[in-house]
Design a protein around this motif. Structure first.
Motif, mmCIF file in Angstrom:
data_model
loop_
_atom_site.group_PDB
_atom_site.id
_atom_site.type_symbol
_atom_site.label_atom_id
_atom_site.label_comp_id
_atom_site.label_asym_id
_atom_site.label_seq_id
_atom_site.Cartn_x
_atom_site.Cartn_y
_atom_site.Cartn_z
ATOM 1 N N THR A 227 1.223 -1.365 -0.144
ATOM 2 C CA THR A 227 -0.216 0.142 -0.053
ATOM 3 C C THR A 227 1.116 1.117 0.007
ATOM 4 O O THR A 227 1.476 1.279 0.669
ATOM 5 N N PRO A 228 0.901 1.971 -0.779
ATOM 6 C CA PRO A 228 1.897 3.662 -0.738
ATOM 7 C C PRO A 228 1.245 3.933 -0.357
ATOM 8 O O PRO A 228 0.351 4.187 0.606
ATOM 9 N N SER A 229 2.595 4.911 1.279
ATOM 10 C CA SER A 229 2.373 5.487 1.404
ATOM 11 C C SER A 229 2.179 6.965 1.006
ATOM 12 O O SER A 229 1.446 8.138 2.387
ATOM 13 N N ALA A 230 2.326 7.156 0.066
ATOM 14 C CA ALA A 230 2.006 8.510 -0.074
ATOM 15 C C ALA A 230 1.275 8.902 -2.044
ATOM 16 O O ALA A 230 2.253 7.785 -2.391
ATOM 17 N N ALA A 231 0.590 9.204 -2.616
ATOM 18 C CA ALA A 231 0.344 8.987 -4.257
ATOM 19 C C ALA A 231 1.351 9.607 -4.844
ATOM 20 O O ALA A 231 2.554 10.686 -4.214
ATOM 21 N N HIS A 232 2.326 9.434 -5.938
ATOM 22 C CA HIS A 232 3.740 9.359 -6.387
ATOM 23 C C HIS A 232 4.661 9.443 -5.714
ATOM 24 O O HIS A 232 5.798 10.061 -6.029
ATOM 25 N N THR A 233 5.137 8.388 -4.593
ATOM 26 C CA THR A 233 5.727 8.084 -3.190
ATOM 27 C C THR A 233 6.346 6.950 -3.521
ATOM 28 O O THR A 233 5.633 5.810 -3.444
ATOM 29 N N PRO A 234 7.534 6.717 -4.349
ATOM 30 C CA PRO A 234 7.819 5.094 -3.886
ATOM 31 C C PRO A 234 7.747 3.916 -2.464
ATOM 32 O O PRO A 234 8.503 5.017 -1.241
ATOM 33 N N THR A 235 6.957 3.011 -2.134
ATOM 34 C CA THR A 235 6.728 2.231 -1.337
ATOM 35 C C THR A 235 7.340 0.904 -1.185
ATOM 36 O O THR A 235 7.171 0.236 -2.329
ATOM 37 N N SER A 236 7.973 0.855 0.094
ATOM 38 C CA SER A 236 9.142 -0.711 -0.561
ATOM 39 C C SER A 236 8.047 -1.770 0.699
ATOM 40 O O SER A 236 7.653 -1.185 1.480
ATOM 41 N N THR A 284 18.567 -13.879 0.617
ATOM 42 C CA THR A 284 17.673 -14.227 1.555
ATOM 43 C C THR A 284 16.450 -13.322 1.343
ATOM 44 O O THR A 284 16.020 -13.450 1.994
ATOM 45 N N SER A 285 17.074 -11.650 0.621
ATOM 46 C CA SER A 285 15.864 -10.630 1.379
ATOM 47 C C SER A 285 16.086 -9.624 0.129
ATOM 48 O O SER A 285 17.024 -10.266 -0.901
ATOM 49 N N ALA A 286 15.292 -9.038 -0.350
ATOM 50 C CA ALA A 286 14.467 -8.013 -0.956
ATOM 51 C C ALA A 286 13.844 -7.092 -0.944
ATOM 52 O O ALA A 286 13.160 -7.732 0.041
ATOM 53 N N LEU A 287 13.812 -6.317 -1.547
ATOM 54 C CA LEU A 287 12.564 -5.126 -0.969
ATOM 55 C C LEU A 287 12.818 -4.819 -2.363
ATOM 56 O O LEU A 287 12.534 -4.680 -3.028
ATOM 57 N N VAL A 288 10.726 -4.813 -2.286
ATOM 58 C CA VAL A 288 9.896 -4.654 -3.328
ATOM 59 C C VAL A 288 9.307 -2.807 -3.640
ATOM 60 O O VAL A 288 8.647 -3.230 -2.534
ATOM 61 N N TRP A 289 9.867 -2.553 -4.445
ATOM 62 C CA TRP A 289 9.037 -0.790 -3.932
ATOM 63 C C TRP A 289 7.860 -1.127 -5.579
ATOM 64 O O TRP A 289 8.124 -1.343 -6.522
ATOM 65 N N VAL A 290 7.172 -0.170 -5.303
ATOM 66 C CA VAL A 290 5.704 -0.039 -6.089
ATOM 67 C C VAL A 290 5.623 2.287 -6.360
ATOM 68 O O VAL A 290 6.029 2.453 -5.046
ATOM 69 N N ASN A 291 5.107 2.154 -7.139
ATOM 70 C CA ASN A 291 5.079 3.747 -7.369
ATOM 71 C C ASN A 291 3.797 3.894 -8.205
ATOM 72 O O ASN A 291 3.470 3.325 -9.115
ATOM 73 N N ARG A 292 2.754 4.416 -7.427
ATOM 74 C CA ARG A 292 1.790 4.393 -8.082
ATOM 75 C C ARG A 292 0.900 6.284 -8.014
ATOM 76 O O ARG A 292 1.167 7.054 -7.004
#
Length: 307
Positions: A227-236, A284-292
């Protein structure tokens, strides 16, 4: 010849026998209509019987309670097959088990069978004839337990489950496949008779077919909802896994019907997913990012490949 002591008698008591007595007055040899018998000082008996359906030589233990038998079998007529049979013993739920080696009409077998029912076999078995040879385990009481290596001209088959167990410390390949010169067939094929298709195959060029799901230690996959933390803000979001290799690469894609910018799109303007990515990829791990463009929870499918 005499009434007592060491002697030979002929037709004693009208019995139509030649008897040999030792110096203890014990009959230790007999020649009669039933064959030739010799008894040792310990009581063991050798009995040659030419009149039996299967002419035989019987060799008993000291108290004559058990015997090994060598016999001649004429099946088919005109043959002279040779059987070597051990004394009986208790095993596999039966009281009349024996080991038999049989030299048949152009075949040879060594097997563990019942004395009263030769078609009941339980145990190790070797069989050879002019066209084949096999070594393995036979169990006529539980056919699914049987397993053997069956060799025919140009081919060897393993019937049953096959496990290859190398010696401790051995540096050779556990399973090694090498075709002959000018080989054009497959290197490996796994056939499913129920589905009537190959589930796995490798041809000489290395082309590999896998009909089922392929699972590899250097590939990890998964799904995460962000769930993005804010619009137009990459969130991982952090994802965890186990992946083999020394170099790791991550790939991600959004599961969405609103890809890209929807600033002026109808009926839901400003709802697009403008980007997804992965960073900080390890074993063992990675960060997945979303921007919307809005705060809608977004499903992201990800994959990590180690090399």
């Amino acid at each position: 010849t005499a009434a007592t002591g060491e002697r030979v008698t002929v037709n004693e008591a009208g019995a139509n026998k030649v008897l040999v007595y030792d110096d203890t007055d014990r009959a230790v040899g007999e020649l009669s209509g039933r064959g030739l018998l010799l008894e040792g000082t310990n009581g063991a008996l050798l009995y040659l019987d030419p009149d039996s359906t299967y002419p035989n030589l019987r060799l008993t233990n000291a108290d004559q309670s058990n015997q090994a038998v060598i016999n001649v079998v004429e099946i088919p007529t005109g043959s002279a097959n040779l059987g070597l049979n051990s004394g009986g013993f208790t095993g596999s739920g039966f009281t009349d088990m024996k080991w038999r080696t049989f030299f048949g009409q152009d075949f040879w077998a060594a097997e563990r069978i019942r004395d009263s029912a030769n078609n009941t076999a339980v145990g190790g078995r070797i069989y050879m004839d002019q066209n084949s040879a096999s070594f393995g385990y036979s169990d006529s009481t539980a056919a699914t337990q049987a397993a053997d290596i069956w060799v025919t001209p140009g081919q060897a088959k393993a019937r049953g489950k096959l496990t290859v167990q190398p010696y401790v410390g051995d540096t050779s390949s556990v399973l090694f496949v090498q075709p002959g010169p000018s080989h054009t067939g497959y290197m490996i094929r796994c056939w499913d008779p129920d589905a009537a298709q190959y589930k796995f195959s490798v041809d000489q060029a290395g082309n590999t077919l896998v009909k089922g799901t392929l699972t590899a230690g250097n590939i990890a996959t998964g799904t995460v909802t962000i769930t993005p933390s804010a619009a137009h803000t990459p969130t991982s979001a952090l994802v965890s896994f186990a992946c083999t290799g020394s170099t790791f690469r991550g790939y991600a894609t959004a599961s969405t019907t609103a890809p890209g910018s929807r600033k002026d799109a109808l009926p839901t303007p400003g709802a697009g997913v403008t980007g997804v990515s992965m960073s900080s990829v390890t074993s063992t791990s990675a960060l997945v990012w979303v921007n919307r463009e809005n705060l809608t929870a977004t499903v992201v499918n990800w994959m990590v490949v180690g090399s």
